[in-house]
Design an enzyme around this catalytic site. Sequence first.
Site, PDB file in Angstrom:
ATOM      1  N   GLU A  93      -0.918   8.833 -11.799  1.00  0.00           N
ATOM      2  CA  GLU A  93      -0.988   9.119 -10.628  1.00  0.00           C
ATOM      3  C   GLU A  93       0.338   9.123 -10.038  1.00  0.00           C
ATOM      4  O   GLU A  93       0.650   7.973  -9.815  1.00  0.00           O
ATOM      5  CB  GLU A  93      -2.025   8.707  -9.966  1.00  0.00           C
ATOM      6  CG  GLU A  93      -2.129   9.477  -8.605  1.00  0.00           C
ATOM      7  CD  GLU A  93      -3.212   8.763  -7.633  1.00  0.00           C
ATOM      8  OE1 GLU A  93      -2.474   8.181  -6.549  1.00  0.00           O
ATOM      9  OE2 GLU A  93      -4.196   8.641  -7.618  1.00  0.00           O
TER      10      GLU A  93
ATOM     11  N   CYS B 176      -0.334   7.828  -1.176  1.00  0.00           N
ATOM     12  CA  CYS B 176      -0.078   8.759  -2.254  1.00  0.00           C
ATOM     13  C   CYS B 176      -0.455  10.062  -1.584  1.00  0.00           C
ATOM     14  O   CYS B 176       0.194  11.119  -1.685  1.00  0.00           O
ATOM     15  CB  CYS B 176      -0.743   8.711  -3.591  1.00  0.00           C
ATOM     16  SG  CYS B 176      -0.253   7.094  -4.377  1.00  0.00           S
TER      17      CYS B 176
END
Length: 468
Positions: A244, A278
Site C-alpha cells: 500500500e 495515506c
Amino acid sequence: MYDVEQHVAGVWKPGNSGHRLTVVNPADGNAVTVVRLSSDSDVTAAVAAAREAATSWAATAPAARAAALHAAANALEAGADELAEIMSAEMGKPVDGARESIGAGVGTLRQYAELGPTHRGRTLAGDDGAIDLMAYGPRGVVAVITPWNDPVAVACGLLGAALVTGNTVVHKPSERTPATGWRVVRLLAPHFPPGVLNLVNGDGSVGAALAASAVDVVAQVGSTATGRSIAAACARTGAKALLENGGKDPVIVDAGVDPAWAAQQVALGAFVNSGQICVAVERVYVHRDVAPAFLDCLATEADTWAAQIGPMVDRRMRDAVDEQVQQAVKDGARAVRGGAVPAGPGAYYPPTVLADCTDDMTVMREETFGPVAPVMVVDSFDEGLRRAADSPYGLAATVLTTSMSHAQRAWRSLPAGTVKVNAVFGGAPGGAAHPRRGSGQGFGYGPELLDEMTATKAVHIEAPPSGW
C-alpha cells in the site's frame, strides 16, 4: 530517552552495524530515541530464526494461534498509555490521537484473532470415488515493513494477519518511529514462541536487505518509490509483494451541496494528523457555483484546525511540503490561509488553503503528505470527475454531492481502491480494497488480507485400488 534494540530468535540485543540513529521530537527538537541499527547479518539471522520457527508455528492449532493473538492484543491495550507517549514524542501526533490510533490497532488484532480460526478452504464437486478440495496454509516467512505516520495501527493489521494464519514475521518499523515499533514488539512478542516475531531496526538500506532476503512475502506500507523497489526485489526472489503506497486522493465538491459542510469534510481530510495519512485529501475540485462560499468556509476551518494539529514528523518533511506550496504560489496559486513556515522550534506547518490551482502544479500532481488543501474550480461535475481520475495514483477518492446519479457514476468510474460518498472517512469494519496504479497492489486490510497471507493448494484424493 529510549534505547532501542532488535529482537531475534527471542533475544533482545543491539544491532551490529556499528551505526546509530537518533530521533528527535518534532515539537521541540529534543532527542527522544537512540537506535543501534541492524546489519545485513542481523537481517539474515532474523530471517533464519523466522524460518526455523515456521514449521512448528504453522502446525500450531489455529485456535491456539488466535489465543496468542488475543493475549497480545490485551498486552497492547494495557500498555497503550506509555506507547502513546512514545508515538507522540517520535512523530508528533497529539497523545490523545495516538491513543486512539493504538486502540484501533488493538481492535485489529482482536479482529484477526477471531477471523483466523474460521479462515478456510472449500471442497470441490468431483467424482464420487474421490475427494477434491482447496486447502490453504501459511506462506512461510513474512517481512513486514511499516510507516511512521500511523505506526501502531498499520503494524497491527499486517502482524496480526500474518501471525494468526501461521506465518512467522520479521518486522522493520520506520526509522522515524523506531521506539514505537520496538515497544509494540516488546508487548506482543512474549505471547509467541521464540522466532515467531522478530524485529530489526534501520533505515531504507535495512528494509532493502530484508526485502531482498529469503522471505516468502514482503508486506509494506509506505512510499511509492519504496514500494516499486520492493516489487523489483520480489520479482528477483519470487516472494509475494503486498503493497500500500502513496496517494493523491481527490475530493469532488458538487453543485448544490452546503458549502460549510463540504468545507468541514475537506478540512478533516486534509488537516487531521497534519495531513500525514495515506488517504488524506490532497486535491479538491469544487463546482464553480459553490466555489466562493466553499473557499470562505474552508479558510475558517483552517483557522480552527490551526489550534489543534501537532507538528509534522520532522523538518525535512515540512520543508518538502513548503517547497510544493511555494512553487504553487510562484506558478499562480493563492494562499488563502497558511502557506509559510512559522517561526519557533519544531516542525510545525499551518493548515494551508491554496486557491486558483491548476493541473500542472506539483501540489496537484505529486503526493504532498502535509496539511495542505489545494483547490481547483471546475465548471461541471463531469469535469471534476475527469480531473479527479487523471492521476498516477489510485488509493481513494471522495465525492460530496446531493445527486445519487452522480454518486453512482463516481464510484463506478473513479480508478481508486476506495470511493467514499459524502464522508471523507468512515466505512464498515472489514472493508478491503485493491489500490490502483502507483498506490500499490493486493488487499491490505479486512478478511481478504488473510487470503494474501496464505497460499492455496488443490488436493485430489482417491482410494487405492481394491486388493492392495
